[in-house]
Write a protein that holds these residues in place. Structure first.
Motif, PDB file in Angstrom:
ATOM      1  N   ALA A  32      96.281  69.420  93.912  1.00  0.00           N
ATOM      2  CA  ALA A  32      96.867  68.672  95.027  1.00  0.00           C
ATOM      3  C   ALA A  32      96.550  67.184  94.931  1.00  0.00           C
ATOM      4  CB  ALA A  32      96.408  69.247  96.367  1.00  0.00           C
ATOM      5  N   ILE A  33      96.666  66.632  93.719  1.00  0.00           N
ATOM      6  CA  ILE A  33      96.534  65.191  93.548  1.00  0.00           C
ATOM      7  C   ILE A  33      97.825  64.672  92.933  1.00  0.00           C
ATOM      8  CG2 ILE A  33      94.020  65.168  93.348  1.00  0.00           C
ATOM      9  CD1 ILE A  33      94.218  65.094  90.388  1.00  0.00           C
ATOM     10  N   HIS A  34      98.082  63.393  93.085  1.00  0.00           N
ATOM     11  CA  HIS A  34      99.322  62.800  92.602  1.00  0.00           C
ATOM     12  C   HIS A  34      99.453  63.008  91.091  1.00  0.00           C
ATOM     13  CE1 HIS A  34     100.664  60.826  96.250  1.00  0.00           C
ATOM     14  NE2 HIS A  34      99.408  60.490  96.482  1.00  0.00           N
ATOM     15  N   PRO A  35     100.687  63.182  90.616  1.00  0.00           N
ATOM     16  CA  PRO A  35     100.874  63.359  89.171  1.00  0.00           C
ATOM     17  C   PRO A  35     100.340  62.158  88.403  1.00  0.00           C
ATOM     18  CG  PRO A  35     102.906  63.824  90.361  1.00  0.00           C
ATOM     19  CD  PRO A  35     101.932  63.267  91.347  1.00  0.00           C
ATOM     20  N   PRO A  36      99.625  62.396  87.324  1.00  0.00           N
ATOM     21  CA  PRO A  36      99.045  61.291  86.568  1.00  0.00           C
ATOM     22  C   PRO A  36     100.102  60.576  85.723  1.00  0.00           C
ATOM     23  CG  PRO A  36      98.511  63.367  85.536  1.00  0.00           C
ATOM     24  CD  PRO A  36      99.210  63.694  86.811  1.00  0.00           C
ATOM     25  N   SER A  37      99.825  59.337  85.430  1.00  0.00           N
ATOM     26  CA  SER A  37     100.699  58.550  84.567  1.00  0.00           C
ATOM     27  C   SER A  37     100.464  58.954  83.112  1.00  0.00           C
ATOM     28  CB  SER A  37     100.411  57.065  84.745  1.00  0.00           C
ATOM     29  OG  SER A  37      99.111  56.766  84.293  1.00  0.00           O
ATOM     30  N   ASP A  38     101.294  58.418  82.223  1.00  0.00           N
ATOM     31  CA  ASP A  38     101.115  58.692  80.799  1.00  0.00           C
ATOM     32  C   ASP A  38      99.758  58.169  80.312  1.00  0.00           C
ATOM     33  OD1 ASP A  38     103.575  59.888  80.716  1.00  0.00           O
ATOM     34  OD2 ASP A  38     104.609  58.137  79.898  1.00  0.00           O
ATOM     35  N   THR A  39      99.331  57.034  80.860  1.00  0.00           N
ATOM     36  CA  THR A  39      98.033  56.466  80.479  1.00  0.00           C
ATOM     37  C   THR A  39      96.894  57.400  80.874  1.00  0.00           C
ATOM     38  OG1 THR A  39      98.947  54.253  80.774  1.00  0.00           O
ATOM     39  CG2 THR A  39      96.540  54.450  80.710  1.00  0.00           C
ATOM     40  N   THR A  40      96.973  57.943  82.074  1.00  0.00           N
ATOM     41  CA  THR A  40      95.938  58.868  82.534  1.00  0.00           C
ATOM     42  C   THR A  40      95.956  60.146  81.700  1.00  0.00           C
ATOM     43  OG1 THR A  40      96.161  57.974  84.768  1.00  0.00           O
ATOM     44  CG2 THR A  40      95.002  60.054  84.557  1.00  0.00           C
ATOM     45  N   CYS A  41      97.134  60.615  81.335  1.00  0.00           N
ATOM     46  CA  CYS A  41      97.226  61.805  80.477  1.00  0.00           C
ATOM     47  C   CYS A  41      96.561  61.544  79.122  1.00  0.00           C
ATOM     48  CB  CYS A  41      98.677  62.210  80.288  1.00  0.00           C
ATOM     49  SG  CYS A  41      99.436  62.897  81.780  1.00  0.00           S
ATOM     50  N   ARG A  42      96.740  60.337  78.590  1.00  0.00           N
ATOM     51  CA  ARG A  42      96.077  59.990  77.327  1.00  0.00           C
ATOM     52  C   ARG A  42      94.567  59.989  77.504  1.00  0.00           C
ATOM     53  NH1 ARG A  42     100.267  56.426  76.531  1.00  0.00           N
ATOM     54  NH2 ARG A  42      99.113  54.696  77.435  1.00  0.00           N
ATOM     55  N   MET A  43      94.092  59.501  78.659  1.00  0.00           N
ATOM     56  CA  MET A  43      92.646  59.493  78.923  1.00  0.00           C
ATOM     57  C   MET A  43      92.113  60.918  79.007  1.00  0.00           C
ATOM     58  SD  MET A  43      92.181  56.431  81.675  1.00  0.00           S
ATOM     59  CE  MET A  43      90.412  56.386  81.606  1.00  0.00           C
ATOM     60  N   VAL A  44      92.887  61.828  79.609  1.00  0.00           N
ATOM     61  CA  VAL A  44      92.462  63.227  79.707  1.00  0.00           C
ATOM     62  C   VAL A  44      92.311  63.819  78.313  1.00  0.00           C
ATOM     63  CG1 VAL A  44      93.155  65.527  80.468  1.00  0.00           C
ATOM     64  CG2 VAL A  44      93.452  63.579  81.991  1.00  0.00           C
ATOM     65  N   ARG A  45      93.294  63.572  77.448  1.00  0.00           N
ATOM     66  CA  ARG A  45      93.197  64.081  76.073  1.00  0.00           C
ATOM     67  C   ARG A  45      92.011  63.469  75.332  1.00  0.00           C
ATOM     68  NH1 ARG A  45      98.733  64.303  76.836  1.00  0.00           N
ATOM     69  NH2 ARG A  45      99.085  62.160  76.167  1.00  0.00           N
ATOM     70  N   ALA A  46      91.728  62.194  75.589  1.00  0.00           N
ATOM     71  CA  ALA A  46      90.564  61.560  74.954  1.00  0.00           C
ATOM     72  C   ALA A  46      89.272  62.207  75.444  1.00  0.00           C
ATOM     73  CB  ALA A  46      90.557  60.060  75.249  1.00  0.00           C
ATOM     74  N   LEU A  47      89.195  62.537  76.719  1.00  0.00           N
ATOM     75  CA  LEU A  47      87.998  63.210  77.237  1.00  0.00           C
ATOM     76  C   LEU A  47      87.848  64.606  76.623  1.00  0.00           C
ATOM     77  CD1 LEU A  47      88.178  62.181  80.996  1.00  0.00           C
ATOM     78  CD2 LEU A  47      86.416  61.544  79.370  1.00  0.00           C
ATOM     79  N   LEU A  48      88.954  65.309  76.453  1.00  0.00           N
ATOM     80  CA  LEU A  48      88.882  66.629  75.819  1.00  0.00           C
ATOM     81  C   LEU A  48      88.451  66.509  74.370  1.00  0.00           C
ATOM     82  CD1 LEU A  48      92.102  68.336  77.220  1.00  0.00           C
ATOM     83  CD2 LEU A  48      89.740  68.805  77.855  1.00  0.00           C
ATOM     84  N   ARG A  49      88.926  65.478  73.699  1.00  0.00           N
ATOM     85  CA  ARG A  49      88.553  65.263  72.294  1.00  0.00           C
ATOM     86  C   ARG A  49      87.070  64.942  72.193  1.00  0.00           C
ATOM     87  NH1 ARG A  49      92.735  62.756  71.028  1.00  0.00           N
ATOM     88  NH2 ARG A  49      92.164  60.764  71.941  1.00  0.00           N
ATOM     89  N   ASP A  50      86.563  64.115  73.108  1.00  0.00           N
ATOM     90  CA  ASP A  50      85.151  63.730  73.086  1.00  0.00           C
ATOM     91  C   ASP A  50      84.227  64.862  73.511  1.00  0.00           C
ATOM     92  OD1 ASP A  50      85.951  61.243  72.254  1.00  0.00           O
ATOM     93  OD2 ASP A  50      85.788  60.315  74.224  1.00  0.00           O
ATOM     94  N   ALA A  51      84.760  65.830  74.247  1.00  0.00           N
ATOM     95  CA  ALA A  51      83.935  66.937  74.726  1.00  0.00           C
ATOM     96  C   ALA A  51      83.633  67.939  73.621  1.00  0.00           C
ATOM     97  CB  ALA A  51      84.641  67.650  75.894  1.00  0.00           C
ATOM     98  N   ARG A  52      84.340  67.856  72.538  1.00  0.00           N
ATOM     99  CA  ARG A  52      84.151  68.818  71.432  1.00  0.00           C
ATOM    100  C   ARG A  52      82.920  68.502  70.714  1.00  0.00           C
ATOM    101  NH1 ARG A  52      88.754  70.750  68.210  1.00  0.00           N
ATOM    102  NH2 ARG A  52      89.031  72.532  69.511  1.00  0.00           N
TER     103      ARG A  52
END
Length: 89
Positions: A69-89
């Motif tokens: 229930a949060i606003h849809p993220p922008s493309d920039t935020t989606c890239r940040m999410v993928r970067a966080l997932l990559r760094d979590a490995r």
């Protein structure tokens, strides 16, 4: 007459938000809020079993945002999410 049991997934609760410090430039607040949103979305994706950045497409990230229930993220935020997932490995 039999009644079907309906099970629903519990909606995760977010901690109470704290006030941000005053006196910073507007860009700092925008970047800070974007990082917080990206972290919330990355945690939600990890909880649903999405561990690889390649499987975290924009549509999947936006679906997670809708579930939280949060606003849809922008493309920039989606890239940040993928970067966080990559760094979590």
């Amino acid at each position: 007459m039999a009644v079907a049991a309906v099970t629903t997934e519990p909606v995760p609760t977010l901690p109470r938000k704290k006030a941000l410090p005053a006196g910073r430039p507007r860009e700092w607040y925008i970047a800070h809020n974007r990082r917080l949103k990206a972290m919330r979305l990355a945690i939600a994706l990890l909880d649903t079993g999405v561990y690889a950045p390649s499987s975290a497409r924009n549509a999947r990230i936006r679906t997670a945002a809708d579930r939280l229930a949060i606003h849809p993220p922008s493309d920039t935020t989606c890239r940040m999410v993928r970067a966080l997932l990559r760094d979590a490995r």
